[in-house]
Design a protein around this motif. Structure first.
Motif: not given
Length: 361
Positions: A290-314
């Motif tokens: 709920p709290g974080l959804r509000k930040l997304v819906d109101e476009r507070i953050f202008e950039r999102y970086i999604v990480l994974s470790n499927r191939k390597r850490t980071g």
């Protein structure tokens, strides 16, 4: 010649890290880790559990450790951690005075020289519903500090706008390198680089993982224009930094509580830029809270970086903006234009389809 100098500094750093770890271990454990060659740049965790096998996380894999110091996948060959190992290790960690570290122990960890973090667990003592201390400590997790300089260079072009940064959120599952990436972003944005003048940055380091302060001094390089509040709750620290240090950027690790969200709005309204991290696998995970959804819906953050470790850490999987437009996506271990991948664009567009128009306050 330059290569030789770099190699020598690398070897010196590894030897320093080895000494920092060995001197806090019991004599028996020192003998074990000294009897086999370990690359301390690959050693990530040492886990001590009373009367249980000695375990390490080495090069992203779990191993048992034998009495001869050899790594093995066979539990029956492992050295069994004795009560004396726990007791002696605690004495070395605390310089024979656990009481002097009561505040740190209440938080569940002690940061030692070199920025390494020692997690502690045992019997929790409560007083008026609050944690007073931890007694009968029987579990120790030594997490080695590893600073990876330059790891943020791939993302920098997508989070800067002239000489300012975009409000940025790093989304990452546990142990995928989000704090390492955040730390390097802080360092480079603080120091500056060609085409970007260094910014004043305020860091709220609630768990001493970013700067890894030891006796008030950051053990990690976090830049020449960076001020840090160590072991301070994020919600308090963000407001304190705004009032006292006039930062251009505020950086925090692992946001999520209601108080964190309220403080973030204060940061935005004061004109500061924000760089934060959060646990999650995707934007969908964030929108389900709920709290974080509000930040997304109101476009507070202008950039999102999604990480994974499927191939390597980071591994940097995706970078996209507040409207859900994919800027770049990882493919074959490199960042390539995500517009070449229609399936990925469709998936991310669906996850953001309900984002409303911005209503920042």
């Amino acid at each position: 010649m330059v290569t030789d100098d770099i190699c020598m500094r690398w070897i010196s750093l590894e030897k320093s890290r080895e000494n920092e770890i060995l001197k806090i271990l019991s004599v028996a454990l020192r003998r074990i880790f000294s009897s086999e060659i370990y690359d301390y740049n690959k050693l990530q965790e040492i886990r001590l559990r009373m009367n249980e096998p000695l375990i390490v996380i080495y090069d992203n894999r779990e191993y048992f450790v034998t009495e001869k110091g050899k790594r093995t996948t066979e539990c029956k060959k492992a050295y069994m951690v004795a009560p004396a190992d726990i007791r002696e290790t605690l004495e070395y960690i605390s310089n024979y005075s656990l009481y002097a570290y009561e505040d740190e122990i209440r938080q569940g960890f002690i940061t030692i020289q070199g920025g390494h973090r020692v997690g502690l667990a045992g019997k929790v003592i409560l007083e008026s519903g609050m944690i007073k201390s931890v007694r009968h400590i029987s579990f120790i997790n030594i997490r080695l500090s590893h600073q990876v300089k330059g790891c943020c260079k791939k993302v920098l072009p997508y989070i800067i706008n002239g000489n300012e940064t975009f409000h940025t959120l790093i989304i990452s599952p546990p142990r995928c390198g989000k704090t390492t990436l955040l730390r390097d972003m802080i360092r480079m944005l603080s120091d500056g680089f060609p085409g970007f003048k260094g910014n004043t940055i305020g860091v709220v380091d609630e768990r001493s993982e970013i700067g890894a302060c030891y006796k008030g001094v950051p053990q990690n390089d976090i830049g020449i224009r960076t001020d840090i509040l160590d072991c301070c709750p994020k919600s308090y620290g963000m407001l304190m930094l705004i009032r006292s240090m006039s930062p251009q950027i505020i950086a925090v690790d692992e946001i999520g509580s209601r108080d964190d969200i309220d403080a973030i709005y204060s940061v935005i309204n004061c004109g500061c830029k924000l760089i934060a991290t959060v646990h999650g696998n995707s934007i969908d995970d964030i929108r389900n809270r709920p709290g974080l959804r509000k930040l997304v819906d109101e476009r507070i953050f202008e950039r999102y970086i999604v990480l994974s470790n499927r191939k390597r850490t980071g591994e940097i999987r995706t970078i996209f903006d507040d409207r859900g437009s994919v800027l770049f996506m990882a493919e074959d271990e490199r960042l390539t234009s995500a517009y070449e991948n229609e399936a990925a664009v469709a998936e991310l567009s669906l996850s953001l389809i309900h984002i409303s128009e911005p209503t920042r306050r």
